[in-house]
Write a protein that holds these residues in place. Structure first.
Motif, PDB file in Angstrom:
ATOM      1  N   ASN A   8       0.816  -1.217   0.000  1.00 33.30           N
ATOM      2  CA  ASN A   8       0.000   0.000   0.000  1.00 33.30           C
ATOM      3  C   ASN A   8       0.848   1.265   0.000  1.00 33.30           C
ATOM      4  O   ASN A   8       0.380   2.324   0.406  1.00 33.30           O
ATOM      5  CB  ASN A   8      -0.928   0.009   1.219  1.00 33.30           C
ATOM      6  N   THR A   9       2.087   1.177  -0.446  1.00 33.63           N
ATOM      7  CA  THR A   9       3.007   2.303  -0.401  1.00 33.63           C
ATOM      8  C   THR A   9       3.460   2.678  -1.804  1.00 33.63           C
ATOM      9  O   THR A   9       3.851   1.814  -2.590  1.00 33.63           O
ATOM     10  CB  THR A   9       4.247   1.952   0.452  1.00 33.63           C
ATOM     11  N   ILE A  10       3.387   3.984  -2.116  1.00 36.31           N
ATOM     12  CA  ILE A  10       3.924   4.497  -3.378  1.00 36.31           C
ATOM     13  C   ILE A  10       5.275   5.117  -3.060  1.00 36.31           C
ATOM     14  O   ILE A  10       5.377   6.006  -2.214  1.00 36.31           O
ATOM     15  CB  ILE A  10       3.012   5.571  -4.003  1.00 36.31           C
ATOM     16  N   ILE A  11       6.308   4.656  -3.727  1.00 37.05           N
ATOM     17  CA  ILE A  11       7.658   5.182  -3.519  1.00 37.05           C
ATOM     18  C   ILE A  11       8.054   5.936  -4.785  1.00 37.05           C
ATOM     19  O   ILE A  11       8.139   5.352  -5.866  1.00 37.05           O
ATOM     20  CB  ILE A  11       8.661   4.050  -3.221  1.00 37.05           C
ATOM     21  N   LEU A  12       8.258   7.250  -4.648  1.00 39.61           N
ATOM     22  CA  LEU A  12       8.641   8.094  -5.773  1.00 39.61           C
ATOM     23  C   LEU A  12      10.143   8.318  -5.753  1.00 39.61           C
ATOM     24  O   LEU A  12      10.729   8.544  -4.691  1.00 39.61           O
ATOM     25  CB  LEU A  12       7.928   9.449  -5.676  1.00 39.61           C
ATOM     26  N   SER A  46       9.596  12.187   4.731  1.00 39.68           N
ATOM     27  CA  SER A  46      10.359  12.751   3.617  1.00 39.68           C
ATOM     28  C   SER A  46       9.493  13.613   2.699  1.00 39.68           C
ATOM     29  O   SER A  46      10.010  14.397   1.915  1.00 39.68           O
ATOM     30  CB  SER A  46      11.026  11.639   2.806  1.00 39.68           C
ATOM     31  N   ALA A  47       8.165  13.509   2.807  1.00 35.53           N
ATOM     32  CA  ALA A  47       7.256  14.315   1.979  1.00 35.53           C
ATOM     33  C   ALA A  47       7.019  15.699   2.567  1.00 35.53           C
ATOM     34  O   ALA A  47       6.439  16.563   1.911  1.00 35.53           O
ATOM     35  CB  ALA A  47       5.918  13.595   1.825  1.00 35.53           C
ATOM     36  N   LYS A  65       2.821  20.052   8.182  1.00 32.91           N
ATOM     37  CA  LYS A  65       2.349  19.292   9.352  1.00 32.91           C
ATOM     38  C   LYS A  65       1.433  18.136   8.953  1.00 32.91           C
ATOM     39  O   LYS A  65       1.067  17.323   9.789  1.00 32.91           O
ATOM     40  CB  LYS A  65       1.592  20.214  10.315  1.00 32.91           C
ATOM     41  N   ILE A  66       1.037  18.072   7.678  1.00 34.78           N
ATOM     42  CA  ILE A  66       0.148  17.007   7.216  1.00 34.78           C
ATOM     43  C   ILE A  66       0.765  15.634   7.475  1.00 34.78           C
ATOM     44  O   ILE A  66       0.064  14.674   7.770  1.00 34.78           O
ATOM     45  CB  ILE A  66      -0.205  17.209   5.725  1.00 34.78           C
ATOM     46  N   VAL A  67       2.093  15.540   7.410  1.00 37.59           N
ATOM     47  CA  VAL A  67       2.767  14.249   7.600  1.00 37.59           C
ATOM     48  C   VAL A  67       2.592  13.708   9.017  1.00 37.59           C
ATOM     49  O   VAL A  67       2.834  12.529   9.262  1.00 37.59           O
ATOM     50  CB  VAL A  67       4.274  14.328   7.256  1.00 37.59           C
TER      51      VAL A  67
END
Length: 132
Positions: A8-12, A46-47, A65-67
């Motif tokens: 369930n993880t997107i790694i860019l 990291s985002a 702060k969303i992270v």
């Protein structure tokens, strides 16, 4: 641009490659992710410095702060906080001006007074509220 989806993880990737003839100083890359309604999101630390100004959320949490919280994508395209405390630190910004391919969105708040203008494919909306 390369990315990987693991479970369930997107790694860019943190880089973009291009032919040398395309390179210019101070180039930027913007990525727009369209998230399906009902998706639960937890942003990696990291985002933090890369979340865009147009990322809307129901608690008005500042984008860096969303992270810190868990989010659910709502039907209105707005992130809904799933674990924010009642006294979550809100964005102290008194307003925003967003001009992009979706239109113009101006939102100003100052000591109980507000002014909003939205111009998009649905037309023009203007709202103003004076302090009583």
């Amino acid at each position: 641009y390369s990315y990987v989806i693991e479970s369930n993880t997107i790694i860019l990737d943190d880089f973009l490659t291009t032919d040398i003839k395309n390179k210019v100083r101070d180039q930027e890359v913007r990525v727009t992710l369209y998230v399906p309604v009902g998706t639960i999101l937890k942003f990696d630390e990291s985002a933090k410095g890369h979340i865009g100004r147009s990322t809307r959320n129901d608690k008005h949490v500042y984008r860096s702060k969303i992270v810190d919280y868990l989010w659910l994508m709502g039907e209105d395209g707005q992130l809904k906080c799933q674990n924010c405390p009642e006294d979550v630190e809100k964005d102290n910004d008194t307003g925003s001006i967003i001009i992009n391919e979706d239109g113009v969105d101006i939102n100003i708040n100052d000591n109980g007074e507000s002014f909003k203008v939205k111009l998009d494919e649905d037309g023009l909306q203007i709202k103003a509220k004076e302090k009583n």
